[in-house]
Design a protein around this motif. Structure first.
Motif, short mmCIF file in Angstrom:
data_model
loop_
_atom_site.label_atom_id
_atom_site.label_comp_id
_atom_site.label_asym_id
_atom_site.label_seq_id
_atom_site.Cartn_x
_atom_site.Cartn_y
_atom_site.Cartn_z
N GLU A 5 -6.27 -3.90 -10.49
CA GLU A 5 -6.03 -2.55 -10.98
C GLU A 5 -5.67 -1.60 -9.85
N HIS A 6 -5.02 -2.11 -8.81
CA HIS A 6 -4.56 -1.26 -7.72
C HIS A 6 -3.28 -1.83 -7.11
N VAL A 7 -2.50 -0.94 -6.51
CA VAL A 7 -1.29 -1.35 -5.80
C VAL A 7 -1.36 -0.77 -4.39
N VAL A 8 -0.78 -1.50 -3.46
CA VAL A 8 -0.75 -1.07 -2.07
C VAL A 8 0.67 -1.26 -1.55
N ALA A 9 1.17 -0.26 -0.84
CA ALA A 9 2.52 -0.31 -0.28
C ALA A 9 2.48 -0.05 1.21
N LEU A 10 3.47 -0.60 1.89
CA LEU A 10 3.59 -0.46 3.33
C LEU A 10 4.99 0.04 3.64
N ASP A 11 5.09 1.12 4.43
CA ASP A 11 6.43 1.60 4.79
C ASP A 11 6.85 1.03 6.14
N GLU A 12 8.09 1.29 6.53
CA GLU A 12 8.65 0.74 7.76
C GLU A 12 7.93 1.21 9.02
N SER A 13 7.22 2.34 8.93
CA SER A 13 6.51 2.88 10.09
C SER A 13 5.09 2.34 10.23
N GLY A 14 4.66 1.50 9.29
CA GLY A 14 3.31 0.94 9.36
C GLY A 14 2.26 1.77 8.65
N ASN A 15 2.70 2.73 7.84
CA ASN A 15 1.78 3.53 7.04
C ASN A 15 1.49 2.80 5.74
N VAL A 16 0.26 2.89 5.28
CA VAL A 16 -0.16 2.20 4.07
C VAL A 16 -0.50 3.23 3.00
N PHE A 17 -0.09 2.94 1.77
CA PHE A 17 -0.35 3.82 0.64
C PHE A 17 -0.98 2.97 -0.47
N ALA A 18 -1.97 3.53 -1.14
CA ALA A 18 -2.64 2.79 -2.21
C ALA A 18 -2.90 3.73 -3.39
N GLY A 34 -0.24 1.71 11.69
CA GLY A 34 0.17 0.59 12.53
C GLY A 34 0.04 -0.76 11.86
N VAL A 35 0.15 -0.78 10.54
CA VAL A 35 0.00 -2.02 9.78
C VAL A 35 1.36 -2.73 9.69
N GLU A 36 1.34 -4.04 9.79
CA GLU A 36 2.57 -4.82 9.70
C GLU A 36 2.64 -5.72 8.49
N ASN A 37 1.50 -6.00 7.86
CA ASN A 37 1.51 -6.90 6.72
C ASN A 37 0.32 -6.57 5.82
N ILE A 38 0.51 -6.76 4.51
CA ILE A 38 -0.55 -6.49 3.55
C ILE A 38 -0.61 -7.60 2.50
N ALA A 39 -1.78 -7.76 1.91
CA ALA A 39 -1.95 -8.66 0.77
C ALA A 39 -3.08 -8.11 -0.08
N CYS A 40 -3.03 -8.40 -1.37
CA CYS A 40 -4.07 -7.92 -2.28
C CYS A 40 -4.71 -9.07 -3.02
N GLY A 41 -6.00 -8.97 -3.21
CA GLY A 41 -6.71 -9.78 -4.18
C GLY A 41 -7.00 -8.86 -5.35
N PRO A 42 -7.67 -9.34 -6.37
CA PRO A 42 -7.92 -8.49 -7.53
C PRO A 42 -8.64 -7.19 -7.18
N MET A 43 -9.65 -7.25 -6.34
CA MET A 43 -10.43 -6.07 -6.01
C MET A 43 -10.59 -5.89 -4.50
#
Length: 147
Positions: A5-18, A34-43
């Protein structure tokens, strides 16, 4: 990436949005840069920064204890029960539940892409062949046809 029940996005500058349900603090990414990669599990949400350091947010923050020593994570995938990480040299490691051997990936070599889902892991090798942790099921039979 998307969890239950959530989404997470990463922009080219390494900023994360959820956005979405944040019951387990899986969306608490506002201060992280400064994030380069993301992954999500259910929670949960898993982040890899530019130095290869892994951070886990959410209900499965217990994974954090397992991955806190990682400082060379290059790519990752996460399911509801396990996290698979690949280092810059291509070696795989997995953490979490292992009832169906979904974390038994350390011996895999020449993996170009992989995915952790439900209670299994699937990888594609440089030669195009597919490896999986699923044994004795119909998925294994179909994967053999892909080779």
């Amino acid at each position: 990436c998307a969890g239950k029940e959530h989404v997470v996005a990463l922009d080219e500058s390494g900023n994360v949005f959820a956005a979405g349900k944040n019951e387990y603090e899986q969306c608490d990414v506002d201060e992280i840069v400064g994030v380069e990669n993301i992954a999500c599990g259910p929670m949960h949400t898993v982040l890899v920064d530019k130095d290869g350091i892994v951070t886990v947010l959410g209900v499965d923050a217990a994974f954090e204890e397992d991955v806190e020593s990682w400082n060379d994570a290059a790519s990752l995938s996460s399911s509801w029960s396990h996290i698979v990480l690949q280092d810059s040299q291509g070696a795989l490691s997995a953490f979490g539940a292992n009832e169906r051997a979904q974390c038994d990936v350390a011996s895999w070599e020449d993996i170009v892409t992989f995915v952790a889902r439900a209670n299994f892991t699937v990888g594609v090798k440089t030669d195009g062949s597919v490896v999986t942790t699923v044994e004795g099921s119909s998925l294994d039979w179909h994967v053999l046809l892909w080779n």
